[in-house]
Design a protein around this motif. Structure first.
Motif, PDB file in Angstrom:
ATOM      1  N   UNK A 191       8.758  -9.907  -5.437  1.00  0.00           N
ATOM      2  CA  UNK A 191       7.592 -10.788  -5.516  1.00  0.00           C
ATOM      3  C   UNK A 191       7.068 -10.854  -6.945  1.00  0.00           C
ATOM      4  N   UNK A 192       6.357 -11.911  -7.253  1.00  0.00           N
ATOM      5  CA  UNK A 192       5.709 -12.002  -8.560  1.00  0.00           C
ATOM      6  C   UNK A 192       4.458 -11.139  -8.529  1.00  0.00           C
ATOM      7  N   UNK A 193       3.946 -10.818  -9.711  1.00  0.00           N
ATOM      8  CA  UNK A 193       2.802  -9.923  -9.814  1.00  0.00           C
ATOM      9  C   UNK A 193       1.588 -10.446  -9.046  1.00  0.00           C
ATOM     10  N   UNK A 194       1.334 -11.758  -9.133  1.00  0.00           N
ATOM     11  CA  UNK A 194       0.180 -12.345  -8.465  1.00  0.00           C
ATOM     12  C   UNK A 194       0.233 -12.111  -6.959  1.00  0.00           C
ATOM     13  N   UNK A 195       1.407 -12.260  -6.375  1.00  0.00           N
ATOM     14  CA  UNK A 195       1.563 -12.061  -4.932  1.00  0.00           C
ATOM     15  C   UNK A 195       1.274 -10.619  -4.550  1.00  0.00           C
ATOM     16  N   UNK A 196       1.792  -9.682  -5.329  1.00  0.00           N
ATOM     17  CA  UNK A 196       1.572  -8.262  -5.046  1.00  0.00           C
ATOM     18  C   UNK A 196       0.092  -7.921  -5.143  1.00  0.00           C
ATOM     19  N   UNK A 197      -0.578  -8.422  -6.185  1.00  0.00           N
ATOM     20  CA  UNK A 197      -2.000  -8.119  -6.350  1.00  0.00           C
ATOM     21  C   UNK A 197      -2.838  -8.742  -5.227  1.00  0.00           C
ATOM     22  N   UNK A 243       0.830  -1.205   0.000  1.00  0.00           N
ATOM     23  CA  UNK A 243       0.000   0.000   0.000  1.00  0.00           C
ATOM     24  C   UNK A 243       0.865   1.256   0.000  1.00  0.00           C
ATOM     25  N   UNK A 244       1.952   1.234   0.765  1.00  0.00           N
ATOM     26  CA  UNK A 244       2.841   2.395   0.830  1.00  0.00           C
ATOM     27  C   UNK A 244       3.450   2.686  -0.540  1.00  0.00           C
ATOM     28  N   UNK A 245       3.830   1.633  -1.264  1.00  0.00           N
ATOM     29  CA  UNK A 245       4.421   1.822  -2.594  1.00  0.00           C
ATOM     30  C   UNK A 245       3.376   2.268  -3.614  1.00  0.00           C
ATOM     31  N   UNK A 246       2.155   1.788  -3.466  1.00  0.00           N
ATOM     32  CA  UNK A 246       1.073   2.244  -4.350  1.00  0.00           C
ATOM     33  C   UNK A 246       0.792   3.723  -4.118  1.00  0.00           C
ATOM     34  N   UNK A 247       0.859   4.120  -2.841  1.00  0.00           N
ATOM     35  CA  UNK A 247       0.626   5.526  -2.502  1.00  0.00           C
ATOM     36  C   UNK A 247       1.694   6.416  -3.151  1.00  0.00           C
ATOM     37  N   UNK A 248       2.911   5.869  -3.279  1.00  0.00           N
ATOM     38  CA  UNK A 248       4.002   6.620  -3.920  1.00  0.00           C
ATOM     39  C   UNK A 248       3.974   6.484  -5.440  1.00  0.00           C
ATOM     40  N   UNK A 249       2.900   5.828  -5.934  1.00  0.00           N
ATOM     41  CA  UNK A 249       2.619   5.701  -7.374  1.00  0.00           C
ATOM     42  C   UNK A 249       3.613   4.814  -8.117  1.00  0.00           C
ATOM     43  N   UNK A 250       4.180   3.838  -7.422  1.00  0.00           N
ATOM     44  CA  UNK A 250       4.986   2.842  -8.113  1.00  0.00           C
ATOM     45  C   UNK A 250       4.042   1.873  -8.823  1.00  0.00           C
ATOM     46  N   UNK A 251       4.359   1.477 -10.048  1.00  0.00           N
ATOM     47  CA  UNK A 251       3.523   0.484 -10.739  1.00  0.00           C
ATOM     48  C   UNK A 251       3.764  -0.899 -10.149  1.00  0.00           C
ATOM     49  N   UNK A 252       2.745  -1.755 -10.243  1.00  0.00           N
ATOM     50  CA  UNK A 252       2.912  -3.114  -9.727  1.00  0.00           C
ATOM     51  C   UNK A 252       3.983  -3.857 -10.526  1.00  0.00           C
ATOM     52  N   UNK A 253       3.915  -3.728 -11.854  1.00  0.00           N
ATOM     53  CA  UNK A 253       4.884  -4.398 -12.723  1.00  0.00           C
ATOM     54  C   UNK A 253       5.295  -3.417 -13.815  1.00  0.00           C
ATOM     55  N   UNK A 254       6.477  -3.586 -14.364  1.00  0.00           N
ATOM     56  CA  UNK A 254       6.966  -2.705 -15.421  1.00  0.00           C
ATOM     57  C   UNK A 254       7.791  -3.503 -16.419  1.00  0.00           C
ATOM     58  N   UNK A 255       7.554  -3.226 -17.709  1.00  0.00           N
ATOM     59  CA  UNK A 255       8.328  -3.885 -18.762  1.00  0.00           C
ATOM     60  C   UNK A 255       9.679  -3.217 -18.974  1.00  0.00           C
ATOM     61  N   UNK A 256       9.829  -2.043 -18.410  1.00  0.00           N
ATOM     62  CA  UNK A 256      11.090  -1.306 -18.520  1.00  0.00           C
ATOM     63  C   UNK A 256      12.047  -1.781 -17.433  1.00  0.00           C
ATOM     64  N   UNK A 257      13.135  -2.430 -17.785  1.00  0.00           N
ATOM     65  CA  UNK A 257      14.073  -2.963 -16.774  1.00  0.00           C
ATOM     66  C   UNK A 257      14.696  -1.883 -15.899  1.00  0.00           C
ATOM     67  N   UNK A 258      14.691  -0.625 -16.400  1.00  0.00           N
ATOM     68  CA  UNK A 258      15.293   0.460 -15.627  1.00  0.00           C
ATOM     69  C   UNK A 258      14.280   1.201 -14.759  1.00  0.00           C
ATOM     70  N   UNK A 259      13.008   0.818 -14.886  1.00  0.00           N
ATOM     71  CA  UNK A 259      11.973   1.500 -14.117  1.00  0.00           C
ATOM     72  C   UNK A 259      11.573   0.650 -12.906  1.00  0.00           C
ATOM     73  N   UNK A 260      11.677   1.197 -11.682  1.00  0.00           N
ATOM     74  CA  UNK A 260      11.346   0.402 -10.485  1.00  0.00           C
ATOM     75  C   UNK A 260       9.850   0.093 -10.414  1.00  0.00           C
ATOM     76  N   UNK A 261       9.555  -1.087  -9.953  1.00  0.00           N
ATOM     77  CA  UNK A 261       8.158  -1.493  -9.767  1.00  0.00           C
ATOM     78  C   UNK A 261       8.039  -2.148  -8.393  1.00  0.00           C
ATOM     79  N   UNK A 262       6.809  -2.332  -7.954  1.00  0.00           N
ATOM     80  CA  UNK A 262       6.588  -2.950  -6.646  1.00  0.00           C
ATOM     81  C   UNK A 262       7.110  -4.386  -6.632  1.00  0.00           C
ATOM     82  N   UNK A 263       6.903  -5.083  -7.751  1.00  0.00           N
ATOM     83  CA  UNK A 263       7.399  -6.465  -7.835  1.00  0.00           C
ATOM     84  C   UNK A 263       8.913  -6.523  -7.666  1.00  0.00           C
ATOM     85  N   UNK A 264       9.591  -5.604  -8.295  1.00  0.00           N
ATOM     86  CA  UNK A 264      11.049  -5.597  -8.213  1.00  0.00           C
ATOM     87  C   UNK A 264      11.522  -5.181  -6.825  1.00  0.00           C
TER      88      UNK A 264
END
Length: 268
Positions: A241-247, A216-237
Motif C-alpha cells: 500500500x502507499x503511505x497515505x493508505x496505511x496512515x 495495527x499488528x505490524x505497528x505493534x511489531x515496530x515496523x515503520x510505516x515507510x522506509x527509504x532503505x530498500x532492504x528494510x521491511x516497512x508496512x507499506x512494502x
C-alpha cells in the motif's frame, strides 16, 4: 392457585413454567412476606432454599395484589440486582491499577439497554399485565441473554454510526480525527505492562476490520510505516500500500481502539 401465563407460542400453545418452578411456587405460597423476602435474599444457587429468578419474578408480579409497596420494593431490589449482574458482559469488566473494578463503555451500553428494557416491562406489568414477561417466568436466563444479544448489536451499530471515519482507504480522514489518533498511542509503555489493559487492547484489536488489524499488528511489531532503505521491511512494502493508505487505516484503527478502551469506573 398459581395463575397460568397468558402469552401464546406461534403454534397457539400457552407458555408454561418448568415443572421445578411450579413446584417451588406451590411450596412458597404459604410463606409470609417476611419469610419470602428472606428466601429471596439467599444468593448462593447451591443453597436448597435459593429462590430462582423465575419464582422471584412471579411473586413480584403477583405482589400487585398484596397492596404492599414495601414488600414489592424488597423483592424488586433483589431481582434488579440479578438482572444487572446478568446483563453485565464479563468480557467487558476489568480491574484498574488502583484495584477498583471498571466496565468498558461498550459493556455499559449493553448493561443499561438490558436493564432499561426489563424495567420497562416490569413497570408495564405492574400497571396491568405485560405478556412480554411471561417467557422470563419460563426461562429467565435465556430471556435476559436474548436481550443481551439485541443490546450488543445495537451498541455495535451505534458505535459504527458515531465513527467519523471514511471506509475508503484513499479518502483522507478528517484533520480532527487524524490529530486525535496521532495523540493516542495504544502501545503506551506506561500502560502496556498492565495485564488488564493488554487483555482489553488485544480484544479490541481482534474486533477491527481485517485491513486495519493488519496495520495495527505490524505497528505493534515496530515496523515503520515507510522506509527509504530498500532492504528494510516497512508496512507499506509488506501490505503493498502507499503511505497515505496505511496512515488512513492506522488513524481509523486508533480511533476505534480509543473508543473501545474508554472506560467507566464502577463500584467494586
Amino acid at each position: 392457585m398459581i395463575e397460568e401465563l397468558r402469552k401464546h407460542q406461534k403454534d397457539g400453545r400457552r407458555y408454561e413454567r418448568r415443572a421445578d418452578t411450579t413446584s417451588v411456587l406451590r411450596q412458597i405460597e404459604s410463606l409470609s412476606q417476611e419469610q419470602l423476602v428472606e428466601r429471596a435474599r439467599i444468593g448462593a444457587k447451591t443453597d436448597p432454599l435459593y429462590l430462582s429468578s423465575e419464582c422471584l419474578l412471579h411473586r413480584i408480579r403477583q405482589s400487585r395484589r398484596d397492596n404492599s409497596d414495601r414488600f414489592f420494593e424488597s423483592l424488586f431490589r433483589i431481582l434488579m440486582a440479578r438482572v444487572e449482574s446478568a446483563a453485565t458482559l464479563r468480557s467487558e469488566i476489568y480491574r484498574l491499577p488502583n484495584g477498583k473494578i471498571a466496565i468498558t463503555a461498550f459493556g455499559t451500553k449493553v448493561r443499561d439497554y438490558v436493564v432499561d428494557r426489563f424495567l420497562a416491562r416490569l413497570m408495564a406489568d405492574r400497571d396491568g399485565y405485560d405478556e412480554r414477561l411471561d417467557y422470563f417466568e419460563v426461562n429467565f436466563s435465556h430471556a435476559i441473554a436474548s436481550l443481551r444479544v439485541t443490546a450488543k448489536k445495537k451498541a455495535a451499530d451505534e458505535e459504527r454510526r458515531s465513527q467519523p471515519l471514511s471506509s475508503d482507504d484513499d479518502e483522507a480522514v478528517s484533520a480532527e480525527v487524524e490529530k486525535a489518533a496521532g495523540a493516542f498511542d495504544p502501545f503506551d509503555a506506561s500502560k502496556i505492562d498492565d495485564g488488564n489493559y493488554r487483555f482489553r487492547l488485544f480484544a479490541a484489536i481482534k474486533e477491527l476490520p481485517e485491513k486495519e488489524r493488519h496495520v495495527v499488528a505490524l505497528l505493534f511489531k515496530e515496523y515503520p510505516i515507510e522506509s527509504n532503505d530498500p532492504d528494510k521491511p516497512s508496512i507499506c512494502k509488506i501490505l503493498g500500500c502507499v503511505e497515505k493508505t496505511v496512515r488512513n487505516r492506522r488513524d481509523r484503527a486508533f480511533e476505534k481502539l480509543k473508543t473501545a478502551l474508554s472506560e467507566e469506573e464502577i463500584d467494586a
